[in-house]
Design a protein around this motif. Structure first.
Motif, PDB file in Angstrom:
ATOM      1  N   GLN A 113       4.487  12.984  -2.152  1.00 63.92           N
ATOM      2  CA  GLN A 113       3.756  14.227  -2.403  1.00 63.92           C
ATOM      3  C   GLN A 113       3.658  14.446  -3.911  1.00 63.92           C
ATOM      4  O   GLN A 113       4.617  14.182  -4.648  1.00 63.92           O
ATOM      5  CB  GLN A 113       4.518  15.395  -1.755  1.00 63.92           C
ATOM      6  CG  GLN A 113       3.811  16.711  -1.796  1.00 63.92           C
ATOM      7  CD  GLN A 113       2.706  16.792  -0.742  1.00 63.92           C
ATOM      8  OE1 GLN A 113       2.855  16.300   0.367  1.00 63.92           O
ATOM      9  NE2 GLN A 113       1.595  17.403  -1.110  1.00 63.92           N
ATOM     10  N   LEU A 114       2.497  14.913  -4.359  1.00 57.79           N
ATOM     11  CA  LEU A 114       2.325  15.238  -5.772  1.00 57.79           C
ATOM     12  C   LEU A 114       2.557  16.739  -5.947  1.00 57.79           C
ATOM     13  O   LEU A 114       1.958  17.541  -5.229  1.00 57.79           O
ATOM     14  CB  LEU A 114       0.904  14.870  -6.226  1.00 57.79           C
ATOM     15  CG  LEU A 114       0.589  13.376  -6.145  1.00 57.79           C
ATOM     16  CD1 LEU A 114      -0.910  13.161  -6.214  1.00 57.79           C
ATOM     17  CD2 LEU A 114       1.282  12.635  -7.275  1.00 57.79           C
ATOM     18  N   ALA A 143      -6.286   5.809 -10.633  1.00 54.41           N
ATOM     19  CA  ALA A 143      -6.795   7.134 -11.007  1.00 54.41           C
ATOM     20  C   ALA A 143      -6.352   8.242 -10.056  1.00 54.41           C
ATOM     21  O   ALA A 143      -7.121   9.136  -9.721  1.00 54.41           O
ATOM     22  CB  ALA A 143      -8.318   7.109 -11.129  1.00 54.41           C
ATOM     23  N   VAL A 144      -5.100   8.162  -9.636  1.00 51.39           N
ATOM     24  CA  VAL A 144      -4.546   9.237  -8.807  1.00 51.39           C
ATOM     25  C   VAL A 144      -4.314  10.455  -9.714  1.00 51.39           C
ATOM     26  O   VAL A 144      -3.612  10.348 -10.711  1.00 51.39           O
ATOM     27  CB  VAL A 144      -3.228   8.791  -8.136  1.00 51.39           C
ATOM     28  CG1 VAL A 144      -2.572   9.951  -7.408  1.00 51.39           C
ATOM     29  CG2 VAL A 144      -3.481   7.623  -7.197  1.00 51.39           C
ATOM     30  N   PRO A 145      -4.884  11.603  -9.362  1.00 51.83           N
ATOM     31  CA  PRO A 145      -4.709  12.775 -10.219  1.00 51.83           C
ATOM     32  C   PRO A 145      -3.274  13.297 -10.163  1.00 51.83           C
ATOM     33  O   PRO A 145      -2.607  13.174  -9.141  1.00 51.83           O
ATOM     34  CB  PRO A 145      -5.690  13.799  -9.621  1.00 51.83           C
ATOM     35  CG  PRO A 145      -5.922  13.356  -8.224  1.00 51.83           C
ATOM     36  CD  PRO A 145      -5.737  11.871  -8.198  1.00 51.83           C
ATOM     37  N   GLY A 146      -2.813  13.834 -11.284  1.00 51.11           N
ATOM     38  CA  GLY A 146      -1.497  14.462 -11.308  1.00 51.11           C
ATOM     39  C   GLY A 146      -0.380  13.558 -11.781  1.00 51.11           C
ATOM     40  O   GLY A 146       0.754  14.000 -11.920  1.00 51.11           O
ATOM     41  N   ILE A 147      -0.677  12.288 -12.019  1.00 54.17           N
ATOM     42  CA  ILE A 147       0.314  11.380 -12.601  1.00 54.17           C
ATOM     43  C   ILE A 147      -0.171  11.049 -14.009  1.00 54.17           C
ATOM     44  O   ILE A 147      -0.960  10.127 -14.206  1.00 54.17           O
ATOM     45  CB  ILE A 147       0.481  10.093 -11.754  1.00 54.17           C
ATOM     46  CG1 ILE A 147       0.939  10.415 -10.344  1.00 54.17           C
ATOM     47  CG2 ILE A 147       1.463   9.139 -12.440  1.00 54.17           C
ATOM     48  CD1 ILE A 147       2.357  10.953 -10.224  1.00 54.17           C
ATOM     49  N   ASP A 148       0.272  11.837 -14.972  1.00 51.47           N
ATOM     50  CA  ASP A 148      -0.187  11.651 -16.357  1.00 51.47           C
ATOM     51  C   ASP A 148       0.576  10.526 -17.054  1.00 51.47           C
ATOM     52  O   ASP A 148       0.016   9.824 -17.877  1.00 51.47           O
ATOM     53  CB  ASP A 148      -0.029  12.946 -17.141  1.00 51.47           C
ATOM     54  CG  ASP A 148      -0.966  14.033 -16.636  1.00 51.47           C
ATOM     55  OD1 ASP A 148      -1.960  13.685 -15.959  1.00 51.47           O
ATOM     56  OD2 ASP A 148      -0.697  15.220 -16.901  1.00 51.47           O
ATOM     57  N   THR A 160      -5.114  16.263  -0.033  1.00 50.11           N
ATOM     58  CA  THR A 160      -5.958  15.094  -0.299  1.00 50.11           C
ATOM     59  C   THR A 160      -5.087  13.848  -0.440  1.00 50.11           C
ATOM     60  O   THR A 160      -4.126  13.837  -1.213  1.00 50.11           O
ATOM     61  CB  THR A 160      -6.782  15.294  -1.589  1.00 50.11           C
ATOM     62  OG1 THR A 160      -7.551  16.477  -1.471  1.00 50.11           O
ATOM     63  CG2 THR A 160      -7.688  14.096  -1.846  1.00 50.11           C
ATOM     64  N   ARG A 161      -5.426  12.798   0.309  1.00 51.37           N
ATOM     65  CA  ARG A 161      -4.640  11.571   0.317  1.00 51.37           C
ATOM     66  C   ARG A 161      -5.317  10.473  -0.510  1.00 51.37           C
ATOM     67  O   ARG A 161      -6.536  10.320  -0.455  1.00 51.37           O
ATOM     68  CB  ARG A 161      -4.456  11.068   1.750  1.00 51.37           C
ATOM     69  CG  ARG A 161      -3.588  11.977   2.595  1.00 51.37           C
ATOM     70  CD  ARG A 161      -3.689  11.617   4.065  1.00 51.37           C
ATOM     71  NE  ARG A 161      -3.197  10.274   4.371  1.00 51.37           N
ATOM     72  CZ  ARG A 161      -1.952  10.018   4.736  1.00 51.37           C
ATOM     73  NH1 ARG A 161      -1.089  10.987   4.829  1.00 51.37           N
ATOM     74  NH2 ARG A 161      -1.592   8.782   5.001  1.00 51.37           N
ATOM     75  N   THR A 203       0.848  -1.187   0.000  1.00 53.54           N
ATOM     76  CA  THR A 203       0.000   0.000   0.000  1.00 53.54           C
ATOM     77  C   THR A 203       0.887   1.242   0.000  1.00 53.54           C
ATOM     78  O   THR A 203       1.825   1.350   0.796  1.00 53.54           O
ATOM     79  CB  THR A 203      -0.915   0.018   1.234  1.00 53.54           C
ATOM     80  OG1 THR A 203      -1.738  -1.155   1.215  1.00 53.54           O
ATOM     81  CG2 THR A 203      -1.792   1.260   1.241  1.00 53.54           C
ATOM     82  N   VAL A 204       0.587   2.160  -0.914  1.00 54.01           N
ATOM     83  CA  VAL A 204       1.325   3.423  -0.980  1.00 54.01           C
ATOM     84  C   VAL A 204       0.328   4.574  -0.929  1.00 54.01           C
ATOM     85  O   VAL A 204      -0.846   4.416  -1.291  1.00 54.01           O
ATOM     86  CB  VAL A 204       2.207   3.510  -2.238  1.00 54.01           C
ATOM     87  CG1 VAL A 204       3.301   2.462  -2.207  1.00 54.01           C
ATOM     88  CG2 VAL A 204       1.374   3.363  -3.497  1.00 54.01           C
ATOM     89  N   ILE A 205       0.803   5.721  -0.488  1.00 51.48           N
ATOM     90  CA  ILE A 205      -0.076   6.876  -0.313  1.00 51.48           C
ATOM     91  C   ILE A 205       0.445   8.054  -1.127  1.00 51.48           C
ATOM     92  O   ILE A 205       1.609   8.454  -0.978  1.00 51.48           O
ATOM     93  CB  ILE A 205      -0.169   7.270   1.179  1.00 51.48           C
ATOM     94  CG1 ILE A 205      -0.755   6.099   1.976  1.00 51.48           C
ATOM     95  CG2 ILE A 205      -1.012   8.526   1.363  1.00 51.48           C
ATOM     96  CD1 ILE A 205       0.112   5.608   3.070  1.00 51.48           C
ATOM     97  N   PHE A 206      -0.418   8.575  -1.990  1.00 52.08           N
ATOM     98  CA  PHE A 206      -0.105   9.774  -2.768  1.00 52.08           C
ATOM     99  C   PHE A 206      -0.870  10.932  -2.130  1.00 52.08           C
ATOM    100  O   PHE A 206      -2.062  10.813  -1.862  1.00 52.08           O
ATOM    101  CB  PHE A 206      -0.561   9.608  -4.224  1.00 52.08           C
ATOM    102  CG  PHE A 206       0.169   8.523  -4.975  1.00 52.08           C
ATOM    103  CD1 PHE A 206       1.271   8.817  -5.746  1.00 52.08           C
ATOM    104  CD2 PHE A 206      -0.258   7.204  -4.905  1.00 52.08           C
ATOM    105  CE1 PHE A 206       1.944   7.828  -6.439  1.00 52.08           C
ATOM    106  CE2 PHE A 206       0.403   6.194  -5.599  1.00 52.08           C
ATOM    107  CZ  PHE A 206       1.508   6.510  -6.370  1.00 52.08           C
ATOM    108  N   VAL A 207      -0.186  12.059  -1.930  1.00 57.39           N
ATOM    109  CA  VAL A 207      -0.801  13.218  -1.297  1.00 57.39           C
ATOM    110  C   VAL A 207      -0.779  14.392  -2.269  1.00 57.39           C
ATOM    111  O   VAL A 207       0.292  14.805  -2.729  1.00 57.39           O
ATOM    112  CB  VAL A 207      -0.076  13.602   0.007  1.00 57.39           C
ATOM    113  CG1 VAL A 207      -0.780  14.778   0.686  1.00 57.39           C
ATOM    114  CG2 VAL A 207       0.002  12.406   0.953  1.00 57.39           C
TER     115      VAL A 207
END
Ligand code: FES
Length: 106
Positions: free
Chosen positions: A100-101, A32-37, A12-13, A3-7
């Motif tokens: 962090q994004l 569908a994590v936003p900001g990783i195109d 927003t996590r 499990t990994v967490i994108f912030v």
């Protein structure tokens, strides 16, 4: 399963499952994590998968290779602990990783 967490920049996590042997970028895209195109599909040619680690996680993962460093160089929000998520392979050791994004990618 790891499990990994994108912030996101606004705090927003996104806590997502990541399959070992795949890349951190693939975990973001599949969930569908936003900001990783990931425009280049993980070929280390676009830097649209930029993430920022804290110092402890950065030290555990090690420095980017020369190709990754070259792609990160012109990235506006690059920090000393920036990485391209397509170049980070998921393993059990990444369980609980928080990245962090950059706001620029949102
Ligand atoms: S997906 Fe293009 S550099 Fe990572």
């Amino acid at each position: 399963m790891t499990t990994v967490i994108f912030v996101e920049a606004d705090g927003t996590r996104h806590e997502v499952p990541a399959r070992n042997g795949r890349s951190l970028m693939q975990a973001a895209v599949q969930n569908a994590v936003p900001g990783i195109d990931a425009d280049c599909g993980g070929q280390c040619l676009c830097a649209t998968c930029h993430v920022i680690l804290d110092e402890a996680w950065y030290a555990r993962l090690g420095d980017p290779n020369p190709d990754e460093q070259e792609m990160l160089a012109p990235t506006p929000e690059r920090t000393p602990t920036s990485r391209l998520s397509c170049q980070i392979q998921v393993t059990d050791a990444l369980d609980g990783l928080v990245v962090q994004l950059p706001a620029f990618q949102m």
